[in-house]
Design a protein around this motif. Sequence first.
Motif, PDB file in Angstrom:
ATOM      1  N   LEU A  50      77.944-105.419  11.870  1.00 30.41           N
ATOM      2  CA  LEU A  50      78.996-106.421  11.991  1.00 30.41           C
ATOM      3  C   LEU A  50      78.439-107.747  12.515  1.00 30.41           C
ATOM      4  CD1 LEU A  50      81.887-104.262  13.486  1.00 30.41           C
ATOM      5  CD2 LEU A  50      81.929-105.415  11.274  1.00 30.41           C
ATOM      6  N   LEU A  51      77.416-107.678  13.339  1.00 34.50           N
ATOM      7  CA  LEU A  51      76.856-108.886  13.941  1.00 34.50           C
ATOM      8  C   LEU A  51      75.712-109.485  13.123  1.00 34.50           C
ATOM      9  CD1 LEU A  51      76.822-107.788  17.703  1.00 34.50           C
ATOM     10  CD2 LEU A  51      78.485-109.229  16.522  1.00 34.50           C
ATOM     11  N   ARG A  52      75.323-108.812  12.045  1.00 28.53           N
ATOM     12  CA  ARG A  52      74.224-109.304  11.218  1.00 28.53           C
ATOM     13  C   ARG A  52      74.767-110.337  10.230  1.00 28.53           C
ATOM     14  NH1 ARG A  52      71.884-104.494  10.059  1.00 28.53           N
ATOM     15  NH2 ARG A  52      70.733-104.667  12.011  1.00 28.53           N
ATOM     16  N   ASP A  53      74.368-111.592  10.394  1.00 22.57           N
ATOM     17  CA  ASP A  53      74.944-112.690   9.615  1.00 22.57           C
ATOM     18  C   ASP A  53      74.750-112.530   8.109  1.00 22.57           C
ATOM     19  OD1 ASP A  53      75.831-113.812  11.929  1.00 22.57           O
ATOM     20  OD2 ASP A  53      74.387-115.472  11.954  1.00 22.57           O
ATOM     21  N   ASP A  54      73.633-111.939   7.690  1.00 25.14           N
ATOM     22  CA  ASP A  54      73.382-111.856   6.251  1.00 25.14           C
ATOM     23  C   ASP A  54      74.252-110.811   5.554  1.00 25.14           C
ATOM     24  OD1 ASP A  54      72.135-109.626   7.251  1.00 25.14           O
ATOM     25  OD2 ASP A  54      70.131-110.126   6.509  1.00 25.14           O
ATOM     26  N   ASN A  55      75.144-110.161   6.294  1.00 21.68           N
ATOM     27  CA  ASN A  55      76.090-109.235   5.678  1.00 21.68           C
ATOM     28  C   ASN A  55      77.368-109.934   5.204  1.00 21.68           C
ATOM     29  OD1 ASN A  55      74.629-106.832   5.788  1.00 21.68           O
ATOM     30  ND2 ASN A  55      75.299-106.370   7.868  1.00 21.68           N
ATOM     31  N   TYR A  56      77.441-111.255   5.387  1.00 19.48           N
ATOM     32  CA  TYR A  56      78.657-111.997   5.044  1.00 19.48           C
ATOM     33  C   TYR A  56      78.358-113.088   4.015  1.00 19.48           C
ATOM     34  CZ  TYR A  56      80.300-109.770   9.318  1.00 19.48           C
ATOM     35  OH  TYR A  56      80.626-108.842  10.284  1.00 19.48           O
ATOM     36  N   PRO A  57      79.341-113.415   3.158  1.00 22.41           N
ATOM     37  CA  PRO A  57      79.178-114.558   2.261  1.00 22.41           C
ATOM     38  C   PRO A  57      78.937-115.828   3.078  1.00 22.41           C
ATOM     39  CG  PRO A  57      81.087-113.242   1.623  1.00 22.41           C
ATOM     40  CD  PRO A  57      80.621-112.714   2.945  1.00 22.41           C
ATOM     41  N   PRO A  58      78.064-116.725   2.637  1.00 18.32           N
ATOM     42  CA  PRO A  58      77.722-117.920   3.416  1.00 18.32           C
ATOM     43  C   PRO A  58      78.931-118.759   3.830  1.00 18.32           C
ATOM     44  CG  PRO A  58      76.180-117.650   1.613  1.00 18.32           C
ATOM     45  CD  PRO A  58      77.233-116.608   1.410  1.00 18.32           C
TER      46      PRO A  58
END
Length: 216
Positions: free
Chosen positions: A41-49
Motif C-alpha cells: 500500500l505504501l509502495r508508490d509504484d503500485n499506483y497510476p502516476p
Amino acid sequence: RTAKPALLKAQILPGLDIFALTDFLEEQDKKVTRQKFAEALLRDDNYPPAMLEILNQLPDDEYTRYVFLMPETFMLIDRTADEVVSTAAASWWKHWGDFVTSQKFTAKELQDASITASMIEREVLHDTECRTVSGVIQNRLKKNMLLQIDATVVYAWRLKGRKLTRVLNKDLEVESPYNTYRVTGLPPRPICVPGIEAWGAALDPEKNDFYYYVAG
C-alpha cells in the motif's frame, strides 16, 4: 509452444476494515500477509502516476490508502500483495479518476470523501439511500453537530482489540477520535473499504434538508 499461465482470483469486498481485509486476502493466498499488504500500500509504484500525485498529498499510511482500492474480483497472474494493490488501485482510478480530476477535487476534499464513503458503506442497507445519507452527513458537519454514527464506534473498539456485534449505550463512552458520539467532525481515517455507490454518494452528495435518518 508456451502455455499461458493460469490466472488466480483475488477479491476485495466492500465494507471490510483494514484488519478484516488483510485476513480475507491472506485466506485467499498466504503470501499476502499483513506486513506485505501494508508495504504494498505504501509502495508508490503500485499506483497510476496521476493518482499518486493526489495520494502523496495525503497522510502516508496504509489506513489512508487502502480505501483507494476498487472492491471487486480480479484475475491475476501472480496473487501477491503488490499485484493486488496495483490492480485494484488502477481499477479505482479508471472508474473515478476522470471525475475527480474534472471536478478539481483537492487532496483534502478527496480524503474527506474517502472517510465519508467508508461511513456510508457501513451505515446504509440499500444503495438507493447512499446519496441521501451523504447529504445528512454534510448537513451535520456544516452545523458542527455530532455525526453519531454507530459504525465509527465499532471501529474505535476494533482499534482497541475488541469486536462489537451490537453497540450498547455503554459502548458510546469509548475514548477515541473515531467516536462520533463524542467528537465532532469526521474521523481521522476511513473505517472500511467503500463500494462504488458509497464512493459516488460521498463525491456527489444529495442536497437535502435532513439532519437525521433511522434504520427501517
